[in-house]
Design an enzyme around this catalytic site. Structure first.
Site, mmCIF file in Angstrom:
data_model
loop_
_atom_site.group_PDB
_atom_site.id
_atom_site.type_symbol
_atom_site.label_atom_id
_atom_site.label_comp_id
_atom_site.label_asym_id
_atom_site.label_seq_id
_atom_site.Cartn_x
_atom_site.Cartn_y
_atom_site.Cartn_z
ATOM 1 N N HIS A 1 0.807 -1.229 0.000
ATOM 2 C CA HIS A 1 0.000 0.000 0.000
ATOM 3 C C HIS A 1 0.839 1.278 0.000
ATOM 4 C CE1 HIS A 1 -3.633 -2.268 0.459
ATOM 5 N NE2 HIS A 1 -3.301 -2.749 1.641
HETATM 6 ZN ZN LIG Z 1 -4.257 -7.122 2.927
#
Ligand SMILES: [Zn+2]
Length: 348
Positions: free
Chosen positions: A120
């Site tokens: 992320h």
């Molecule tokens: Zn995840």
């Protein structure tokens, strides 16, 4: 790597790694284990801005940064509280992924950077427990040797950080199958996010989708996308939070279905840098990652967990004795996603 710890209340627990290593040493004693050391900060700059690297270093030492920079850096969020020593801990997990990529560049068929998979992190922002994007760093290292690299992400969550870092780069395909961003963090990963020359492929699934549906969607999308793209090497993110027992999401994938996806990727016969990723149910993570490593090595996954593993770890078998019922949940919606991807040319 074990120092990468946001605190006792945080779901990303270092214990996941400790138990995986313990099980790996028993189940795959033939596996050479290398201490990768820390990544060179210059390797981080492959995918991150200098200002962001400096911000992480400064906060890690207990320093303060301007309010604007602090907000941009993502450390204000409850998911990513800055902690002392996070700079070194982040360089450690990036070191694992970077050295795995180096080994694969030097002709190892497969290498596993267990503490990586932090998909992320953005170029200048921490996000979703991820500070530096080791997946993107590994892909960038492979990219030096290979003209086309595919990133395959089977984590519960959309691999958004990797997608955005390579979004305008048609030489890195980013593929992610995940629970739809309509219901789950990070709120992205829709079929319409296609990148440069269709080099981003997203397969969002409904909550409660079972593993048989997940696997059908994986087969029908990943294989044709790779066939169209013709990669020469792969970065495989092995997040195991799509499992039905995982507390962070709502997909209903079993261990055996997860391992089948790993086998499909292995059977492509390409060099693979495998990375860890999400997975927050501690009774799952060690058996799923060790199962994945054995599968990548083309070795059988044993039926039962070795007796020497403490009973309180709550694992008795590698695979799941029972699958979530009823089967084929989310099938029609998944077929719709496959059809949309076909229609827009993402699958060739
Ligand atoms: Zn995840």
């Amino acid at each position: 790597m074990l120092a990468y710890d946001f605190g006792p209340q945080h779901p990303l627990r270092p214990e996941r790694l400790r138990r995986t290593v313990a099980l790996l040493e028993i189940a795959a004693p033939q596996l050479p284990v290398v201490d990768p050391g820390m990544a060179d900060p210059r390797e981080v700059l492959r995918c991150h801005s200098e200002q962001y690297l400096e911000t992480v270093r400064c906060l890690s030492e207990g320093g303060s940064v301007e309010t604007g920079i602090m907000e941009e850096s993502g450390f204000w969020s409850g998911d990513n509280p800055p902690f002392s020593g996070m700079y070194e801990a982040s360089l450690a997990y990036c070191g694992g992924s970077a050295r795995a990529a180096d080994l694969v560049v030097k002709q190892a068929g497969v290498a596993f950077g267990m503490s990586g998979g932090l998909h992320h992190a953005r170029r200048s922002q921490a996000s979703g427990f991820c500070i530096f994007n080791d997946c993107a760093i590994a892909a960038s290292i492979l990219r030096e040797r290979h003209d086309r690299v595919a990133y395959i992400d089977i984590d519960l969550h959309h691999g958004d950080g990797v997608q955005w870092i390579f979004y305008d780069d048609p030489t890195v395909l980013t593929y992610s199958i995940h629970e739809s961003g309509r219901y789950l963090y990070p709120g992205t990963g829709f079929v319409e996010e296609t990148g440069a020359e269709l080099s981003a492929v997203n397969v969002p699934l409904e909550p409660m989708t079972t593993g048989d549906t997940w696997l059908m969607a994986f087969r029908e999308t990943c294989l044709p996308a790779l066939d169209r793209f013709q990669p020469q090497a792969i970065v495989l993110q092995l997040g195991c939070d799509a499992h039905f027992l995982d507390p962070l999401g709502h997909l209903q994938v079993s261990v055996q279905e997860y391992l089948e996806a790993v086998r499909i990727v292995r059977d492509l016969g390409l060099p693979i840098v495998a990375l860890g990723g999400g997975g927050y149910e501690i009774t799952n993570v060690p058996r799923m990652w060790v199962g994945a490593v054995l599968t990548l090595l083309d070795e059988p996954v044993p039926a039962s967990i070795p007796d020497s593993i403490p009973a309180e770890w709550g694992m008795t078998t590698f695979t799941d004795p029972e699958l979530p019922e009823p089967r084929k949940r989310g099938w029609a919606q998944a077929e719709e996603v496959v059809a949309t991807l076909k229609g827009q040319g993402s699958l060739g």
